[in-house]
Design an enzyme around this catalytic site. Structure first.
Site, PDB file in Angstrom:
ATOM      1  N   ARG A   7       1.582  -0.326  21.576  1.00 36.08           N
ATOM      2  CA  ARG A   7       2.568  -0.918  22.477  1.00 36.08           C
ATOM      3  C   ARG A   7       3.763   0.018  22.640  1.00 36.08           C
ATOM      4  NH1 ARG A   7       3.074  -6.362  20.216  1.00 36.08           N
ATOM      5  NH2 ARG A   7       4.600  -5.322  18.909  1.00 36.08           N
ATOM      6  N   LYS A  60       0.811  -1.227   0.000  1.00 34.01           N
ATOM      7  CA  LYS A  60       0.000   0.000   0.000  1.00 34.01           C
ATOM      8  C   LYS A  60       0.844   1.276   0.000  1.00 34.01           C
ATOM      9  CE  LYS A  60      -4.140  -1.958   2.142  1.00 34.01           C
ATOM     10  NZ  LYS A  60      -5.138  -1.820   3.210  1.00 34.01           N
ATOM     11  N   ASP A 112     -10.172   2.394   2.552  1.00 32.12           N
ATOM     12  CA  ASP A 112     -10.279   1.636   3.810  1.00 32.12           C
ATOM     13  C   ASP A 112     -11.155   2.355   4.831  1.00 32.12           C
ATOM     14  OD1 ASP A 112      -8.746  -0.551   3.036  1.00 32.12           O
ATOM     15  OD2 ASP A 112      -6.870   0.367   3.680  1.00 32.12           O
TER      16      ASP A 112
END
Length: 269
Positions: free
Chosen positions: A155, A68, A105
């Site tokens: 994270r 992408k 998307d």
């Protein structure tokens, strides 16, 4: 005999892609015949594969992992959505021989949430888990729906901070997430290995929708955790997949498919 309009999805791997079945359902709605193929491009060979496809009469292409960002750089011009996302999942050939890049998307995600799941985004608090390309691609369209607040948790905080500064939203480390959210969207890929994000279960207490951007078995660990922790409604990303495909199809052909029957068709497969 006139050749059928040809479309494709580029990825690596791509054998698992359900895009051909989805686009054939759209063609049935439009009442036309099309060809839609999977093309596994070599790493390092994406640009050549795309060039060959369009030079031999390709009418439009979807792009999936890991190409992408490369598709973004390959495109000669971009939609505002693609520019904001820094990634392209739809390539549209122009009459002058150039390629236009778009990113559908975010439309796929928001249409599934608002039109199929019937949950408004405007005025709601949203938590995004993960800070990869999938999450970056949907933030611009989520913002268009005017939520009260978007928080991104990852994270590693640095990556979340980068996206937060880019889009004017908030960032927190995954372990420090607290408070209730109306909509919680998982954009991490841990579910592919049976893992769930390291988040406290109490954040789901007032959650109207817990959504995983992947679909099928890979979404199950997160959605099970969300359901057990109090989320009122859960959904995998099948509707997003069909929705982004429908938006691509409309860009290529000027026909907007109804995604609801196609989602049901794909569930039954």
């Amino acid at each position: 005999m006139t050749a059928l309009p040809r479309y494709s999805v580029f990825g690596n791997p791509v054998a698992h892609s359900k895009s051909p079945q989805i686009h054939q359902q759209f063609a049935l709605q439009e009442g036309v015949d099309i060809e839609y193929e999977r093309i596994c491009a070599d790493i390092g060979g994406f640009a050549q594969a795309v060039s060959t496809f369009f030079e031999t009469g390709g009418c439009g292409a979807n792009v999936t992992v890991p190409f992408k960002q490369e598709a973004f750089h390959l495109a000669d011009e971009h939609s505002e959505r693609a520019l904001a996302a820094g990634a392209v999942n739809t390539l549209i050939p122009l009459k002058n021989g150039k390629l236009r890049g778009d990113n559908t998307d975010g439309i796929g995600l928001t249409n599934d949430i608002t039109q199929v799941k019937n949950i408004a985004i405007e005025g709601k608090t949203i938590l995004l888990l993960g800070a990869g390309g999938a999450v970056r691609g949907v933030i611009p369209v989520l913002k268009e729906h005017r939520p009260a607040r978007i928080v991104i948790a990852n994270r590693t905080r640095a990556k979340a901070e980068e996206l937060a500064q880019l889009f004017g939203i908030e960032a927190v480390p995954m372990a420090d997430v607290n408070g209730g959210f109306d909509i919680i969207i998982n954009g991490t890929s841990g579910g592919l290995n049976g893992q769930i994000p390291d988040i406290p279960p109490d954040i789901f207490q007032n959650c109207a929708l817990a959504y995983d951007m992947v679909y099928g078995c890979a979404a199950k660990p997160f959605l099970d955790f969300a359901r057990q922790s109090g989320a009122k409604k859960t959904a995998d990303g099948l509707g997003m997949l069909v929705g982004q495909a429908a938006a691509s199809y409309a860009l290529w052909r000027g026909f907007t498919p109804d995604i609801r029957p196609v989602i049901e068709y794909m569930k039954a497969m």
